[in-house]
Design a protein around this motif. Sequence first.
Motif, PDB file in Angstrom:
ATOM      1  N   ASN A   2      29.119 -39.179 -19.770  1.00 30.91           N
ATOM      2  CA  ASN A   2      29.762 -37.915 -20.109  1.00 30.91           C
ATOM      3  C   ASN A   2      30.432 -37.377 -18.862  1.00 30.91           C
ATOM      4  O   ASN A   2      30.201 -37.868 -17.753  1.00 30.91           O
ATOM      5  N   ARG A   3      31.277 -36.415 -19.014  1.00 27.76           N
ATOM      6  CA  ARG A   3      31.803 -35.771 -17.831  1.00 27.76           C
ATOM      7  C   ARG A   3      30.745 -34.854 -17.270  1.00 27.76           C
ATOM      8  O   ARG A   3      29.870 -34.367 -17.990  1.00 27.76           O
ATOM      9  N   LEU A   4      30.826 -34.614 -15.969  1.00 25.60           N
ATOM     10  CA  LEU A   4      29.746 -33.931 -15.288  1.00 25.60           C
ATOM     11  C   LEU A   4      29.707 -32.452 -15.630  1.00 25.60           C
ATOM     12  O   LEU A   4      28.634 -31.875 -15.770  1.00 25.60           O
ATOM     13  N   VAL A   5      30.856 -31.844 -15.742  1.00 20.81           N
ATOM     14  CA  VAL A   5      30.929 -30.413 -15.982  1.00 20.81           C
ATOM     15  C   VAL A   5      31.439 -30.176 -17.397  1.00 20.81           C
ATOM     16  O   VAL A   5      32.404 -30.799 -17.816  1.00 20.81           O
ATOM     17  N   ALA A   6      30.808 -29.267 -18.100  1.00 18.86           N
ATOM     18  CA  ALA A   6      31.208 -28.946 -19.480  1.00 18.86           C
ATOM     19  C   ALA A   6      31.245 -30.207 -20.326  1.00 18.86           C
ATOM     20  O   ALA A   6      32.294 -30.624 -20.814  1.00 18.86           O
ATOM     21  N   SER A   7      30.078 -30.794 -20.480  1.00 14.99           N
ATOM     22  CA  SER A   7      29.992 -32.097 -21.159  1.00 14.99           C
ATOM     23  C   SER A   7      30.552 -32.024 -22.578  1.00 14.99           C
ATOM     24  O   SER A   7      30.449 -31.002 -23.265  1.00 14.99           O
ATOM     25  N   TRP A   8      31.160 -33.128 -22.965  1.00 14.35           N
ATOM     26  CA  TRP A   8      31.584 -33.278 -24.348  1.00 14.35           C
ATOM     27  C   TRP A   8      30.353 -33.561 -25.230  1.00 14.35           C
ATOM     28  O   TRP A   8      29.248 -33.713 -24.714  1.00 14.35           O
ATOM     29  N   ASP A   9      30.591 -33.633 -26.522  1.00 15.58           N
ATOM     30  CA  ASP A   9      29.504 -34.037 -27.408  1.00 15.58           C
ATOM     31  C   ASP A   9      29.012 -35.418 -26.983  1.00 15.58           C
ATOM     32  O   ASP A   9      29.803 -36.321 -26.704  1.00 15.58           O
TER      33      ASP A   9
END
Length: 114
Positions: free
Chosen positions: A96-103
Amino acid sequence: QVQLVESGGGLAQPGGSLRLSCTVSGTTINVYTMGWYRQAPGQKRELVAQVSSSGTTVYQEIAKGRFTISRDNAQKMVYLEMTNLKPEDTAKYYCNRLVASWDWGQGTQVTVAS
């Protein structure tokens, strides 16, 4: 809608290796720091390694010297090469991305056992 699909898990013996892949669709990943996480049964999800948009990598202690994270922005893929696997690496692995993760995706199960 962003979708994350992890693959490459399986059963490995202690000391063995696996290469995990994460395919991202619905967005580009060029500008994001991406991470691999894992969650063992009954445990919280934890960050394993991260790679910035410029390719700078950071590893948690559990991964240092054994795991290598990499990315291919053009293919929208993130990889985790795992070597010298230990039974305690058994978990479901997610990207996932580190900041403001996606579902979160479904993850890929890694089981290390002899």
